[in-house]
Design a protein around this motif. Structure first.
Motif, PDB file in Angstrom:
ATOM      1  N   VAL A 172       0.834  -1.204   0.000  1.00  0.00           N
ATOM      2  CA  VAL A 172       0.000   0.000   0.000  1.00  0.00           C
ATOM      3  C   VAL A 172       0.870   1.255   0.000  1.00  0.00           C
ATOM      4  O   VAL A 172       1.854   1.335   0.741  1.00  0.00           O
ATOM      5  CB  VAL A 172      -0.930   0.026   1.239  1.00  0.00           C
ATOM      6  N   LEU A 173       0.487   2.213  -0.822  1.00  0.00           N
ATOM      7  CA  LEU A 173       1.106   3.538  -0.843  1.00  0.00           C
ATOM      8  C   LEU A 173       0.106   4.532  -0.277  1.00  0.00           C
ATOM      9  O   LEU A 173      -1.049   4.558  -0.692  1.00  0.00           O
ATOM     10  CB  LEU A 173       1.486   3.923  -2.277  1.00  0.00           C
ATOM     11  N   LEU A 174       0.537   5.342   0.684  1.00  0.00           N
ATOM     12  CA  LEU A 174      -0.324   6.360   1.292  1.00  0.00           C
ATOM     13  C   LEU A 174       0.033   7.730   0.738  1.00  0.00           C
ATOM     14  O   LEU A 174       1.190   8.141   0.799  1.00  0.00           O
ATOM     15  CB  LEU A 174      -0.146   6.374   2.813  1.00  0.00           C
ATOM     16  N   ALA A 175      -0.968   8.433   0.202  1.00  0.00           N
ATOM     17  CA  ALA A 175      -0.734   9.768  -0.336  1.00  0.00           C
ATOM     18  C   ALA A 175      -1.701  10.751   0.319  1.00  0.00           C
ATOM     19  O   ALA A 175      -2.901  10.725   0.061  1.00  0.00           O
ATOM     20  CB  ALA A 175      -0.916   9.770  -1.853  1.00  0.00           C
ATOM     21  N   LYS A 183       0.984  -4.235   3.964  1.00  0.00           N
ATOM     22  CA  LYS A 183       2.250  -3.548   4.259  1.00  0.00           C
ATOM     23  C   LYS A 183       2.296  -2.196   3.546  1.00  0.00           C
ATOM     24  O   LYS A 183       2.095  -2.114   2.334  1.00  0.00           O
ATOM     25  CB  LYS A 183       3.426  -4.405   3.787  1.00  0.00           C
ATOM     26  N   VAL A 184       2.561  -1.139   4.314  1.00  0.00           N
ATOM     27  CA  VAL A 184       2.763   0.182   3.722  1.00  0.00           C
ATOM     28  C   VAL A 184       4.195   0.252   3.206  1.00  0.00           C
ATOM     29  O   VAL A 184       5.149   0.080   3.964  1.00  0.00           O
ATOM     30  CB  VAL A 184       2.516   1.301   4.755  1.00  0.00           C
ATOM     31  N   VAL A 185       4.353   0.489   1.904  1.00  0.00           N
ATOM     32  CA  VAL A 185       5.697   0.503   1.313  1.00  0.00           C
ATOM     33  C   VAL A 185       6.250   1.911   1.145  1.00  0.00           C
ATOM     34  O   VAL A 185       7.463   2.089   1.009  1.00  0.00           O
ATOM     35  CB  VAL A 185       5.711  -0.219  -0.050  1.00  0.00           C
ATOM     36  N   GLU A 186       5.362   2.921   1.159  1.00  0.00           N
ATOM     37  CA  GLU A 186       5.841   4.291   0.988  1.00  0.00           C
ATOM     38  C   GLU A 186       4.725   5.260   1.338  1.00  0.00           C
ATOM     39  O   GLU A 186       3.545   4.909   1.318  1.00  0.00           O
ATOM     40  CB  GLU A 186       6.297   4.509  -0.464  1.00  0.00           C
ATOM     41  N   GLN A 187       5.123   6.494   1.678  1.00  0.00           N
ATOM     42  CA  GLN A 187       4.168   7.556   1.940  1.00  0.00           C
ATOM     43  C   GLN A 187       4.554   8.771   1.110  1.00  0.00           C
ATOM     44  O   GLN A 187       5.735   9.007   0.842  1.00  0.00           O
ATOM     45  CB  GLN A 187       4.155   7.925   3.428  1.00  0.00           C
ATOM     46  N   ALA A 234       4.588   5.535  -6.800  1.00  0.00           N
ATOM     47  CA  ALA A 234       3.860   4.433  -7.422  1.00  0.00           C
ATOM     48  C   ALA A 234       4.714   3.785  -8.503  1.00  0.00           C
ATOM     49  O   ALA A 234       4.773   2.554  -8.618  1.00  0.00           O
ATOM     50  CB  ALA A 234       2.540   4.929  -8.015  1.00  0.00           C
ATOM     51  N   GLY A 235       5.393   4.608  -9.285  1.00  0.00           N
ATOM     52  CA  GLY A 235       6.264   4.067 -10.329  1.00  0.00           C
ATOM     53  C   GLY A 235       7.437   3.293  -9.762  1.00  0.00           C
ATOM     54  O   GLY A 235       7.852   2.276 -10.327  1.00  0.00           O
ATOM     55  N   ALA A 236       7.946   3.746  -8.635  1.00  0.00           N
ATOM     56  CA  ALA A 236       9.111   3.094  -8.032  1.00  0.00           C
ATOM     57  C   ALA A 236       8.755   1.796  -7.322  1.00  0.00           C
ATOM     58  O   ALA A 236       9.500   0.817  -7.372  1.00  0.00           O
ATOM     59  CB  ALA A 236       9.792   4.058  -7.061  1.00  0.00           C
ATOM     60  N   HIS A 237       7.606   1.778  -6.644  1.00  0.00           N
ATOM     61  CA  HIS A 237       7.247   0.625  -5.804  1.00  0.00           C
ATOM     62  C   HIS A 237       6.170  -0.282  -6.395  1.00  0.00           C
ATOM     63  O   HIS A 237       6.017  -1.418  -5.942  1.00  0.00           O
ATOM     64  CB  HIS A 237       6.772   1.121  -4.431  1.00  0.00           C
ATOM     65  N   PRO A 253       2.858  -0.419  -6.078  1.00  0.00           N
ATOM     66  CA  PRO A 253       2.035  -0.985  -5.002  1.00  0.00           C
ATOM     67  C   PRO A 253       0.756  -1.610  -5.544  1.00  0.00           C
ATOM     68  O   PRO A 253       0.309  -1.298  -6.655  1.00  0.00           O
ATOM     69  CB  PRO A 253       1.722   0.238  -4.133  1.00  0.00           C
ATOM     70  N   ASP A 254       0.167  -2.474  -4.747  1.00  0.00           N
ATOM     71  CA  ASP A 254      -1.122  -3.057  -5.125  1.00  0.00           C
ATOM     72  C   ASP A 254      -2.233  -2.016  -5.017  1.00  0.00           C
ATOM     73  O   ASP A 254      -3.152  -1.995  -5.836  1.00  0.00           O
ATOM     74  CB  ASP A 254      -1.441  -4.251  -4.224  1.00  0.00           C
ATOM     75  N   VAL A 255      -2.135  -1.168  -3.984  1.00  0.00           N
ATOM     76  CA  VAL A 255      -3.181  -0.181  -3.724  1.00  0.00           C
ATOM     77  C   VAL A 255      -2.560   1.162  -3.350  1.00  0.00           C
ATOM     78  O   VAL A 255      -1.571   1.207  -2.614  1.00  0.00           O
ATOM     79  CB  VAL A 255      -4.109  -0.646  -2.574  1.00  0.00           C
ATOM     80  N   VAL A 256      -3.154   2.240  -3.851  1.00  0.00           N
ATOM     81  CA  VAL A 256      -2.786   3.590  -3.432  1.00  0.00           C
ATOM     82  C   VAL A 256      -3.997   4.200  -2.731  1.00  0.00           C
ATOM     83  O   VAL A 256      -5.089   4.230  -3.295  1.00  0.00           O
ATOM     84  CB  VAL A 256      -2.396   4.484  -4.617  1.00  0.00           C
ATOM     85  N   LEU A 257      -3.810   4.649  -1.498  1.00  0.00           N
ATOM     86  CA  LEU A 257      -4.837   5.434  -0.814  1.00  0.00           C
ATOM     87  C   LEU A 257      -4.527   6.895  -1.108  1.00  0.00           C
ATOM     88  O   LEU A 257      -3.509   7.418  -0.654  1.00  0.00           O
ATOM     89  CB  LEU A 257      -4.822   5.168   0.692  1.00  0.00           C
ATOM     90  N   MET A 258      -5.392   7.546  -1.890  1.00  0.00           N
ATOM     91  CA  MET A 258      -5.088   8.856  -2.452  1.00  0.00           C
ATOM     92  C   MET A 258      -6.009   9.945  -1.921  1.00  0.00           C
ATOM     93  O   MET A 258      -7.232   9.889  -2.104  1.00  0.00           O
ATOM     94  CB  MET A 258      -5.229   8.781  -3.979  1.00  0.00           C
ATOM     95  N   ASP A 259      -5.420  10.938  -1.278  1.00  0.00           N
ATOM     96  CA  ASP A 259      -6.181  12.110  -0.875  1.00  0.00           C
ATOM     97  C   ASP A 259      -6.507  12.922  -2.122  1.00  0.00           C
ATOM     98  O   ASP A 259      -5.783  12.861  -3.124  1.00  0.00           O
ATOM     99  CB  ASP A 259      -5.344  12.948   0.105  1.00  0.00           C
TER     100      ASP A 259
END
Length: 226
Positions: free
Chosen positions: A9-12, A33-37, A48-51, A53-59
């Motif tokens: 998961v990527l948190l934005a 697992k959170v892989v990046e913020q 997102a391009g680097a990791h 992720p399966d899912v991005v939580l996007m503000d």
């Protein structure tokens, strides 16, 4: 023997405290697992391009690049075809959720979402589903899409896609617009859940949409849902 790889998961979000809270909830699960913020949309696209992720939580509202543009860039990137985006919104004030769905997001959540609902949503979109079931979500879609300036007849390309559907598949598409699960739809139509799942897959393929949310938006925008 090692278990399956966790859902990444990527948190934005531009609020560090909110990111920390979401990260704590997500990392408490063995299968997530959170892989990046990221604190803005530009960094989110790069992460997102680097990791991948399966899912991005996007503000939605972030500096430099907002969540709408970031969502569009991620969902249009062929290298990120397996990445799903869930946008975060405040129901009473954020009118951009529909635009995010049009940009390719697989759903949206309210920022005060319960921890268990957040976790379920992440697992749902990873499995190919969409976050569209909550009553608040259906109400927002309904209120926004039923405004006259959002409704129109299908254009030539959209009509070609609609014409591919069988009568049963059109019925399934209308059922999807209720936001109900495959189980609920199966019960209402007196068929098996496996049959509904098969029909849903055919609907998505024939309409050339990513997931159930995109199918519902398509149904509203083309006037199939009155």
């Amino acid at each position: 023997m090692t278990g399956p790889e966790p859902i990444t998961v990527l948190l934005a979000d531009d609020q560090a405290l909110l990111r920390a809270g979401f990260a704590m909830v997500i990392d408490s699960q063995s299968d997530l697992k959170v892989v990046e913020q990221a604190g803005n949309g530009q960094d989110a696209v790069a992460a997102a391009g680097a990791h991948r992720p399966d899912v991005v939580l996007m503000d939605i509202r972030m500096p430099i690049m907002d969540g709408l543009e970031a969502t569009r860039r991620i969902t249009e990137d062929p290298a990120l075809s397996k990445t799903r985006v869930i946008v975060l919104t405040t129901f009473d004030t954020d009118e951009y959720a529909l635009q995010a769905l049009r940009a390719g997001a697989s759903g949206f959540l309210l920022k005060d979402v319960l921890p268990e609902s957040l976790l379920e949503a992440i697992r749902t979109v990873t499995a190919g589903g969409a976050v569209i079931a909550p009553t608040t979500t259906r109400r927002l879609l309904d209120a926004t899409l039923r405004e006259p300036h959002h409704r129109r007849s299908p254009d030539a390309e959209q009509q070609l896609r609609l014409d591919r559907l069988t009568n049963r598949e059109r019925e399934i598409l209308l059922e999807l617009a209720t936001g109900d699960s495959n189980t609920e739809i199966a019960h209402r139509l007196f068929v098996s859940e496996a049959t509904v799942k098969t029909h849903v897959g055919q609907v998505l393929a024939k309409l050339e949409v990513r997931d159930r949310v995109q199918a519902v938006v398509f149904a509203y925008e083309t006037g199939l849902v009155a």
